[in-house]
Write an enzyme that holds these catalytic residues in place. Sequence first.
Site, PDB file in Angstrom:
ATOM      1  N   THR B 144      32.717  46.976  48.912  1.00 30.36           N
ATOM      2  CA  THR B 144      33.349  46.214  47.757  1.00 30.36           C
ATOM      3  C   THR B 144      33.828  44.899  48.372  1.00 30.36           C
ATOM      4  OG1 THR B 144      34.949  45.842  46.049  1.00 30.36           O
ATOM      5  CG2 THR B 144      35.722  47.187  48.156  1.00 30.36           C
ATOM      6  N   ASP B 146      35.411  42.879  46.946  1.00 34.67           N
ATOM      7  CA  ASP B 146      36.743  42.810  46.577  1.00 34.67           C
ATOM      8  C   ASP B 146      37.790  43.004  47.487  1.00 34.67           C
ATOM      9  OD1 ASP B 146      36.347  41.877  43.901  1.00 34.67           O
ATOM     10  OD2 ASP B 146      36.080  43.844  43.112  1.00 34.67           O
ATOM     11  N   ARG B 192      39.473  40.312  40.257  1.00 33.85           N
ATOM     12  CA  ARG B 192      40.103  40.744  38.801  1.00 33.85           C
ATOM     13  C   ARG B 192      41.655  41.045  39.083  1.00 33.85           C
ATOM     14  NH1 ARG B 192      38.761  38.501  34.097  1.00 33.85           N
ATOM     15  NH2 ARG B 192      39.216  40.113  32.225  1.00 33.85           N
ATOM     16  N   ARG B 301      28.340  37.546  45.520  1.00 35.05           N
ATOM     17  CA  ARG B 301      28.170  38.552  45.700  1.00 35.05           C
ATOM     18  C   ARG B 301      26.572  39.042  46.282  1.00 35.05           C
ATOM     19  NH1 ARG B 301      28.700  42.519  40.320  1.00 35.05           N
ATOM     20  NH2 ARG B 301      26.718  42.173  39.843  1.00 35.05           N
TER      21      ARG B 301
END
Lengths: 412, 412
Positions: B144, B146, B192, B301
């Site tokens: 990920t 993130d 997010r 990404r």
Amino acid sequence: MSETLKGALIIGQSGGPSSVINASAYGVIRTALDAGEITKVYGANHGIKGVLNDKLLCMDEEDRAELDRLPYTPSSALGSCRYKIKDPDVDDTDYKRILEIFKKYDVRYFCYNGGNDSMDTCNKISKYMKKVGYDCRVMGVPKTIDNDLFGTDHCPGYASAAKYIATSVMEVARDAQVYDTGMITVIECMGRHAGWLTAAAALANEKEHCVDFVYLPEVDFDMDKFIADVSECYKKNGNCIVAVSEGVHYADGSFVSEAKTAATDGFGHAQLGGLAATLANIMKEKTGAKVRGIELSLLQRCAAHCASLTDIEESFMSGKTAVEEMLKGTTDKMVGFECSRENGYECKAKLFDLADVANFEKKFPREWINAEGNNVNSDFAKYALPLIQGETKLEKEDGMPRFARLKKVFAE
Amino acid sequence: MSETLKGALIIGQSGGPSSVINASAYGVIRTALDAGEITKVYGANHGIKGVLNDKLLCMDEEDRAELDRLPYTPSSALGSCRYKIKDPDVDDTDYKRILEIFKKYDVRYFCYNGGNDSMDTCNKISKYMKKVGYDCRVMGVPKTIDNDLFGTDHCPGYASAAKYIATSVMEVARDAQVYDTGMITVIECMGRHAGWLTAAAALANEKEHCVDFVYLPEVDFDMDKFIADVSECYKKNGNCIVAVSEGVHYADGSFVSEAKTAATDGFGHAQLGGLAATLANIMKEKTGAKVRGIELSLLQRCAAHCASLTDIEESFMSGKTAVEEMLKGTTDKMVGFECSRENGYECKAKLFDLADVANFEKKFPREWINAEGNNVNSDFAKYALPLIQGETKLEKEDGMPRFARLKKVFAE
């Protein structure tokens, strides 16, 4: 052969920057520093405004190693400006001031590195100096990612932006195809009046299908046709990728990006979100598809990490040739390119009259656009592919770019 | 030592892709193809949906040269999905189907390559197979951008996105400083709920000042403070660059990107244009400055051309270790990383319980954010810099990336 002219040189940079504009400047600076006739090399701080404000940078005070990094450093290292010089017949204040500065520093060589407006500035200064009898040689060194300069085969800076766009489109296309539920992706490229940059998205199709449609400002935009094109493609393939120029406009000349369409906002407000988001949202409404609007924004003109080595080398050649030609006595010209693609690719410097370059804009050829007006044909790839070859030699430091760091020592 | 288990392996990919997710998949595939106990290596076409739909790709049918390009190919090569598997106590239809497919192809090894949800899927499948007594080893291979997975020092995929963000910010910073008239630039990064990606913008400051403020979702966003911060910086320096996470929110939890602020639209409509454009426009109104809003969007990404070699190698290691551990009898774990930064950087594979990973989210540490809540401190750079070292070995073809092209042969 002209007689030897001893004196200083000023190089200035102007207009929007590019990934390789400093490769051109370095061509000028390096060649000038090594030339016996050129007594001193100055950089104009923020273009012609640096001359007007007596803000000149001493290039011989810079470390050699940092100067050597200039070809791989994006954005105008000397600073840029968007100052439009007046017509000397209307107001010659600026010209008198430029002459004053030229005399103060004994400037006999002036190179200006930029687009149409910069060639216009060059041309006006050159004419004025001739008129007042000040012996000075003036050369334009082109730069524009827009690729819209007259005469030259292509413009330094275009290829690196094109390479970045094609690369990014290939990557986005992989991403957009990853789910079994498809997506409509709208990628917005720069180019207010000419479609060269947006066309570069089609280079991504050379080896694998990436882009379905390409909309350039050279063809009037028809919203109904766009919606039909994209809807049909999405219905057929479950996926659709579109490249669109920021400058697409309706037949009446109004920009699509500024149009107040009921489809995008029930209250008729202009959208702030840019063209990509607007078109993506229209397609979402029409098809129910998942959508993405991607604006390549400034990244396409500053992504030096993805610059074309061919572009870097040609940009350097353009600057180098400008100085070599001035030393031979040439003045009032721009150093563009003449290329052959018959037996491999060959690119030679060619001189163009500044006056011609200043007043024309080179559009994307209509015959390289398909009949439907929604894609480019293979003639464009033949033209553009040689330009994006080779990778930058940008050094890395701690995993990030190591750009040139200039000391910027001002002349007294 | 566990006894030898002969059978096939399935590798699936899930969730949003990354630049290096295929490096992990390749770690699994390569190691499995070379392992005597593993009789056949399948790729699940679009993650767990490929299993449910009996769409399995035969990895042994692929050319070796193409498989070898996987580590440098962005986006999930096997296809991804966002399918959320149900709780087996509520509805075990999917699990019965998975068991049926596992039996049909004699699958004894299952690797799932993704984020939190994928680890949850892994965990549920593993528990179900145990419950019904089907001998099968299950491993999670994290991915990920993130960087929000529990336990592991960092997540495969994060570093390449971070490297792209830092590189792009350095380039944009050069561009933003080119004119003598300054600019306020707002760069929007993904994330997010966690600020890891946006924090990466601060890495650009390591060698030259680029970014003035960094706003993460871990700190409640205060619009007045933001306006004051940026206005003061712009007034002082004539320039200001801000990195902001898409997930910044007010104290009441509402996202700034979704807020209907009078400042952005007099009619109180939500803006379509994204957070960067919204904040840039607010600053334009407040200061009169030239502004730019830049959304890094999908590019961050999928920009494999700018991937971190460290990330690629570690992602590969994670996949390779997953297979090696399964062959030893390990099951029900995720292969994360344990790192040391004391005497140089060292990264070792470490196993984590799937159940733990599935249910926690790792936020950016508050102690790495400054007291004012508008930037990160040097502890973050110490953490992140080792991760972005080294350049990808992505091949080029005609000046553009040469990604892996799989044949995708389905099992009968």
